[in-house]
Design a protein around this motif. Structure first.
Motif, PDB file in Angstrom:
ATOM      1  N   LYS A   1       0.813  -1.216   0.000  1.00 21.62           N
ATOM      2  CA  LYS A   1       0.000   0.000   0.000  1.00 21.62           C
ATOM      3  C   LYS A   1       0.854   1.277   0.000  1.00 21.62           C
ATOM      4  O   LYS A   1       0.532   2.230  -0.728  1.00 21.62           O
ATOM      5  CB  LYS A   1      -0.979   0.022   1.168  1.00 21.62           C
ATOM      6  CG  LYS A   1      -1.988   1.179   1.083  1.00 21.62           C
ATOM      7  CD  LYS A   1      -3.052   1.086   2.150  1.00 21.62           C
ATOM      8  CE  LYS A   1      -4.061   2.211   1.982  1.00 21.62           C
ATOM      9  NZ  LYS A   1      -3.464   3.547   2.148  1.00 21.62           N
TER      10      LYS A   1
ATOM     11  N   ASP B   1       0.378   4.206  -2.670  1.00 18.72           N
ATOM     12  CA  ASP B   1       0.122   5.574  -2.211  1.00 18.72           C
ATOM     13  C   ASP B   1       1.174   6.531  -2.769  1.00 18.72           C
ATOM     14  O   ASP B   1       0.855   7.626  -3.235  1.00 18.72           O
ATOM     15  CB  ASP B   1       0.162   5.640  -0.682  1.00 18.72           C
ATOM     16  CG  ASP B   1      -1.050   5.014  -0.027  1.00 18.72           C
ATOM     17  OD1 ASP B   1      -2.063   4.798  -0.726  1.00 18.72           O
ATOM     18  OD2 ASP B   1      -0.998   4.733   1.189  1.00 18.72           O
TER      19      ASP B   1
ATOM     20  N   GLN C   1      -7.752   2.308  -2.308  1.00 16.74           N
ATOM     21  CA  GLN C   1      -7.519   3.665  -2.812  1.00 16.74           C
ATOM     22  C   GLN C   1      -8.813   4.469  -2.851  1.00 16.74           C
ATOM     23  O   GLN C   1      -8.785   5.705  -2.771  1.00 16.74           O
ATOM     24  CB  GLN C   1      -6.873   3.609  -4.197  1.00 16.74           C
ATOM     25  CG  GLN C   1      -5.411   3.191  -4.191  1.00 16.74           C
ATOM     26  CD  GLN C   1      -4.539   4.135  -3.367  1.00 16.74           C
ATOM     27  OE1 GLN C   1      -4.630   5.348  -3.496  1.00 16.74           O
ATOM     28  NE2 GLN C   1      -3.687   3.565  -2.510  1.00 16.74           N
TER      29      GLN C   1
ATOM     30  N   HIS D   1     -10.789   4.612  -0.533  1.00 16.60           N
ATOM     31  CA  HIS D   1     -11.009   5.164   0.808  1.00 16.60           C
ATOM     32  C   HIS D   1     -10.737   6.658   0.818  1.00 16.60           C
ATOM     33  O   HIS D   1     -11.181   7.366   1.722  1.00 16.60           O
ATOM     34  CB  HIS D   1     -10.078   4.495   1.833  1.00 16.60           C
ATOM     35  CG  HIS D   1     -10.385   3.056   2.086  1.00 16.60           C
ATOM     36  ND1 HIS D   1      -9.676   2.296   2.989  1.00 16.60           N
ATOM     37  CD2 HIS D   1     -11.324   2.225   1.574  1.00 16.60           C
ATOM     38  CE1 HIS D   1     -10.150   1.061   3.018  1.00 16.60           C
ATOM     39  NE2 HIS D   1     -11.145   0.991   2.156  1.00 16.60           N
ATOM     40  N   GLY D   2      -9.969   7.147  -0.166  1.00 18.67           N
ATOM     41  CA  GLY D   2      -9.548   8.538  -0.167  1.00 18.67           C
ATOM     42  C   GLY D   2      -8.180   8.663   0.474  1.00 18.67           C
ATOM     43  O   GLY D   2      -7.519   7.661   0.786  1.00 18.67           O
ATOM     44  N   PRO D   3      -7.706   9.870   0.690  1.00 16.62           N
ATOM     45  CA  PRO D   3      -6.376  10.083   1.265  1.00 16.62           C
ATOM     46  C   PRO D   3      -6.200   9.369   2.596  1.00 16.62           C
ATOM     47  O   PRO D   3      -7.093   9.379   3.444  1.00 16.62           O
ATOM     48  CB  PRO D   3      -6.311  11.607   1.442  1.00 16.62           C
ATOM     49  CG  PRO D   3      -7.266  12.136   0.421  1.00 16.62           C
ATOM     50  CD  PRO D   3      -8.378  11.134   0.355  1.00 16.62           C
ATOM     51  N   SER D   4      -5.046   8.744   2.770  1.00 10.17           N
ATOM     52  CA  SER D   4      -4.743   8.021   3.996  1.00 10.17           C
ATOM     53  C   SER D   4      -4.560   8.973   5.167  1.00 10.17           C
ATOM     54  O   SER D   4      -4.079  10.096   5.014  1.00 10.17           O
ATOM     55  CB  SER D   4      -3.466   7.198   3.815  1.00 10.17           C
ATOM     56  OG  SER D   4      -3.036   6.631   5.029  1.00 10.17           O
TER      57      SER D   4
ATOM     58  N   GLY E   1      -4.888   7.762  -2.401  1.00 14.77           N
ATOM     59  CA  GLY E   1      -6.306   8.023  -2.594  1.00 14.77           C
ATOM     60  C   GLY E   1      -6.600   8.509  -3.997  1.00 14.77           C
ATOM     61  O   GLY E   1      -5.886   9.356  -4.531  1.00 14.77           O
TER      62      GLY E   1
ATOM     63  N   ASP F   1      -9.817   9.423  -7.136  1.00 13.64           N
ATOM     64  CA  ASP F   1     -11.102  10.101  -7.256  1.00 13.64           C
ATOM     65  C   ASP F   1     -12.237   9.137  -7.589  1.00 13.64           C
ATOM     66  O   ASP F   1     -13.412   9.464  -7.373  1.00 13.64           O
ATOM     67  CB  ASP F   1     -11.004  11.187  -8.329  1.00 13.64           C
ATOM     68  CG  ASP F   1      -9.963  12.237  -7.968  1.00 13.64           C
ATOM     69  OD1 ASP F   1     -10.188  12.978  -6.999  1.00 13.64           O
ATOM     70  OD2 ASP F   1      -8.910  12.289  -8.633  1.00 13.64           O
TER      71      ASP F   1
ATOM     72  N   SER G   1     -14.978   6.060   0.351  1.00 13.49           N
ATOM     73  CA  SER G   1     -15.557   7.405   0.295  1.00 13.49           C
ATOM     74  C   SER G   1     -15.558   7.995  -1.111  1.00 13.49           C
ATOM     75  O   SER G   1     -15.970   9.135  -1.302  1.00 13.49           O
ATOM     76  CB  SER G   1     -14.786   8.345   1.235  1.00 13.49           C
ATOM     77  OG  SER G   1     -13.437   8.491   0.812  1.00 13.49           O
ATOM     78  N   LYS G   2     -15.084   7.222  -2.091  1.00 17.03           N
ATOM     79  CA  LYS G   2     -15.042   7.677  -3.481  1.00 17.03           C
ATOM     80  C   LYS G   2     -15.857   6.721  -4.355  1.00 17.03           C
ATOM     81  O   LYS G   2     -16.027   5.549  -4.009  1.00 17.03           O
ATOM     82  CB  LYS G   2     -13.587   7.733  -3.976  1.00 17.03           C
ATOM     83  CG  LYS G   2     -12.690   8.663  -3.158  1.00 17.03           C
ATOM     84  CD  LYS G   2     -13.125  10.119  -3.264  1.00 17.03           C
ATOM     85  CE  LYS G   2     -12.202  11.028  -2.462  1.00 17.03           C
ATOM     86  NZ  LYS G   2     -12.606  12.454  -2.548  1.00 17.03           N
TER      87      LYS G   2
END
Length: 273
Positions: free
Chosen positions: A127, A131, A161, A163-166, A174, A176, A196-197
């Motif tokens: 990961k 990232d 990914q 999930h959005g920004p870690s 993360g 879009d 969340s995306k």
């Protein structure tokens, strides 16, 4: 140890992209006709890695649809060889012809080869690489929105990914929007609660790694995200790996692979616009 993403065939065709080093990783790049990076896609491969012809051909297909595509070597030169696919888990038609002894031999080889590989490429190792690559693209001139496309092993990381920004210092990442085809080794609800995306997923009804109960759990978690665009499409009679390694001699299987590619393209066209 289940076979993480082992079934299918190697496809014919010559990839038309180029290779470069991006963010310290060897990367296959397929560009759209206009060369624009406005809609960027990062493909996260299965265990057979960035040099697997099928994956490069799919990268070309996404580029032809207007995306600037990166296919990085997130395995750092340690992808499993194509021979592992052909010798250990041949196309389904050939599997039916194997003797009991041959099947037993294959069953013994899978865990001794795949198990150590999965440990070497566990989340705490892989990961941060993904990232970091996303972070590099965010600072690349011309890049606007970034999507992730993942298959099998890589399917789970496409979901992560999304999930959005870690929240972990130094590990931002993360994307879009994301598309995951037959993701393997997923945790339910752990991998899906934080999404969340916009996320699109493709499953086959005969996926040996995601049973009805697991798939139902994923659907339950995602259905609660009423404000978040998402979709889960189920492909009848398709096995694990169908969106990447379908048997092109089967009209039904080739059609399912084409439809899954269209699913990913349409989803990312919509949410990377």
């Amino acid at each position: 140890m289940s076979s993480c993403c082992l079934s299918g065939a190697v496809h014919e065709g010559k990839p038309s992209g180029r290779t470069d080093t991006i963010g310290g990783l060897d990367t296959y790049i397929a560009e759209p006709k206009d060369g624009a990076k406005t809609k960027t896609v990062v493909i996260i491969s299965d265990i057979f890695g960035w040099e697997f012809p099928n994956t490069r051909l799919l990268a070309d297909a996404y580029a032809a649809a207007g995306f600037y595509v990166y296919l990085p070597d997130f395995h750092n030169g340690d992808s499993l060889p194509i021979s592992f696919l052909q010798n250990v888990e041949p196309p389904l038609k050939k599997q039916a012809e194997l003797t009991i002894t041959e099947k037993a031999t294959n069953a013994a080889v899978v865990p001794t080869t795949l198990g150590p590989w999965l440990v070497s490429h566990r989340e705490s190792v892989s990961k941060p690489l993904i990232d970091g690559f996303i972070n590099t693209l965010r600072t690349t001139p011309g890049t606007h929105k970034i999507g992730a496309v993942g298959f099998c092993w890589g399917g789970r990381y496409a979901i992560l990914q999304a999930h959005g920004p870690s929240q972990t210092p130094g590990e931002i990442g993360g994307v879009d929007a994301a598309f995951a085809a037959h993701p393997s080794l997923v945790a339910v609800p752990g991998d899906f609660d934080p999404v969340s995306k916009p996320l699109s997923i493709a499953f086959g009804t005969k996926d040996s790694l995601v049973d009805d109960k697991t798939r139902g759990g994923i659907i339950d978690v995602m259905s609660k995200k009423t404000e978040l665009p998402h979709e889960i499409r189920i492909y009848d009679d398709q096995v694990h790996g169908f969106a990447l390694r379908s048997d092109w001699s089967s009209e039904e299987d080739k059609k399912a692979m084409d439809e899954a590619t269209r699913q990913g393209v349409e989803w990312l066209n919509k949410y990377l616009a």
